[in-house]
Design an enzyme around this catalytic site. Structure first.
Site, PDB file in Angstrom:
ATOM      1  CD  GLU A 110       2.673 -28.794  15.657  1.00 25.91           C
ATOM      2  OE1 GLU A 110       3.272 -29.866  15.876  1.00 25.91           O
ATOM      3  OE2 GLU A 110       1.699 -28.716  14.905  1.00 25.91           O
ATOM      4  CE1 TYR A 164      -4.279  -1.297  -0.076  1.00 26.12           C
ATOM      5  CE2 TYR A 164      -3.496  -2.763   1.657  1.00 26.12           C
ATOM      6  CZ  TYR A 164      -4.449  -2.421   0.713  1.00 26.12           C
ATOM      7  OH  TYR A 164      -5.567  -3.199   0.561  1.00 26.12           O
ATOM      8  CG  ASP A 183       0.509 -32.234  16.576  1.00 23.74           C
ATOM      9  OD1 ASP A 183       0.617 -32.326  17.818  1.00 23.74           O
ATOM     10  OD2 ASP A 183      -0.363 -31.550  16.016  1.00 23.74           O
TER      11      ASP A 183
END
Lengths: 319, 319
Positions: free
Chosen positions: A158, A65, A210
């Site tokens: 995580e 922008y 995980d």
């Protein structure tokens, strides 16, 4: 500057990360087709220079922008992002060093004293155990000086929920560790900070994610980075170690698990061929996943009580 | 307990939030079909009681897996989540008060001194301007005592990048404000903390979001909550004010904008019929969006330079 096209991205076994090959692209103002990207590049350099002079930070979206204030045209944010990566490539430094930061923030906790360098805070110190919900890793922390610590390791987790559990269970004291939460894929700022801690304090880094291909890859990106950062150094921690949840752990600890989906299996097969995963242990664990076809989340350890992961699993894996 | 089925969810204009009507559901151990949810509910209550006794926190996912340690069966996490909401309904308090917290964390910054009540930190104080990347809003902060502040307002910002910009531009000092970043939809912990600041410190709350139906709704959920929290109080801040980006602002400030997508338009029409949006100003602004069919992000102000939003827009809107 070095070309970033796919055929010029090579895996460097010594650096344990992707790097750019010898092909280069040249942009010349005498070539009319180069005029647009060249002008854009010069503008991004000028804009970043102003950010640094004024000690202001910015985001990729801001840059897109801001260009309009200077009548510089970008079709869309993809185009402006790409020019920012051009500037990284030319300079060989990540955009955070010219004050363009990602939006995402992860967190850190533990006995580590830092000293700020940002305006208004220069010389001030903070111990990163000051706030038991964790300290955000943003521009101020990344640019701070690392002063002292009593920790002898770093544990990267995580998930935010488990990070809070670890703080509650005083893992930082019991394991003499600095805890870092990535909130899924680690933001670049966080990867850069992990690298700094590893290099400057010589602390080993252990990563807990995980037990599935996505978790493994969160660990891998911390260790070896991603292909689209092949033009950069300083975002990887090659000697960081993925401690789990491994494919083997799922069986060893009889964890509650879900069947791998076809997407999981496809992803595992991709990783199997990925040069970053060529090590013996990675290959063995990918095979373990493909054999039992199960995956487990870190929360699955709750089956044995909320503190099992801290009382049993972690000590066994850090041995 | 009160029924949470759709036909028993009513909008209360006085409370400015959804509430449950007079219909109730009864669960009896003499009814064999009730036995399963009743047992599950008792177990969740027991589990939460243990969390509170041991001063441990937990997540929805943890609860699901923890059940297996007690041989309590949940088909999936949806079932366990639902029982946790049952417990909220029976007790009339949000699950955070029995130590089940969401994973997401947003951040706060400003001159506000809090005093912790969590183990290991009890009695310790922290001024929330200690870390210029912002202080995470997690369980420790939510349960802390609010001690003192020199601020006279709260400014809530949807985006992390802008939150950092505001800190850099010293908005907290220039506008005497506490800054809160939601990172998109505000997590429940954050909504509860905004409510506390508004109630305990009597500070007005101003909300700054992207100029589109999704931004508006982020503001609305802070103000009036969501239909699926109709059984709870304490998560809403009815007198908080949405300051922008409004539909009108997009034209007034000639902001760079994108056309509304069909999904945006559909969403605006839903909001038009939503009782929470029945106020004149909301209706007017929804119409403005539907008329010019444009949307603008907060970063769009960068068109006028990085500090325009702080130097011009904010003073005009806070007048």
């Amino acid at each position: 500057m070095p070309s970033r096209s796919t055929d010029n991205i090579l895996y460097d076994r010594k650096l344990k990360q992707y790097v750019l090959g010898s092909r280069v692209v040249k942009r010349s103002i005498t070539n009319i087709r180069n005029l647009r990207p060249f002008t854009q590049l010069v503008w991004v350099a000028k804009f970043s220079h102003e950010l640094l002079l004024n000690k202001r930070t910015s985001t990729l979206r801001d840059v897109f922008y801001s260009a309009q204030a200077y009548n510089i045209q970008f079709k869309n944010q993809e185009e402006s992002n790409n020019i920012i990566v051009d500037l990284e490539t030319v300079l060989g430094i990540p955009r955070e060093e010219f004050n363009i930061f990602p939006e995402e923030r992860s967190a850190i906790f533990g006995d580590l004293t830092i000293e700020y360098t940002v305006p208004g805070y220069r010389g001030k110190r903070l111990n990163l155990s000051a706030h038991p919900d964790g300290i955000l890793i943003g521009p101020s922390l990344l640019t701070a000086k690392i002063r002292k610590t009593s920790a002898d390791k770093i544990i990267v987790i995580e998930k935010g929920g488990l990070f809070t559990r670890f703080i509650e269970e005083r893992v930082h004291k019991r394991f003499n560790a600095i805890l870092i939460q990535t909130g899924g894929q680690a933001p670049r700022t966080t990867r850069a900070f992990i690298r700094r801690l590893n290099e400057e304090l010589k602390l080993p880094v252990y990563i807990l994610v995980d037990g599935d291909p996505w978790g493994m890859h969160i660990a891998m990106v911390i260790i070896s980075g991603s292909a689209n950062a092949a033009h950069l150094r300083g975002l990887t921690t090659p000697d960081a170690e993925w401690i789990g949840i491994t494919g083997t752990d799922i069986l060893t600890y009889k964890l509650p698990s879900d069947p791998l989906t076809p997407t999981d299996i496809k992803r595992l097969k991709e990783l199997q061929r990925d040069p970053r995963y060529s090590g013996k242990r990675w290959q063995k664990e990918i095979k373990a996943f493909l054999k039992h076809k199960r995956k487990s989340e870190l929360e699955a350890f709750c089956k044995y009580g909320l503190t099992y992961i801290v009382d049993k699993y972690l000590p066994e894996k850090l041995k």
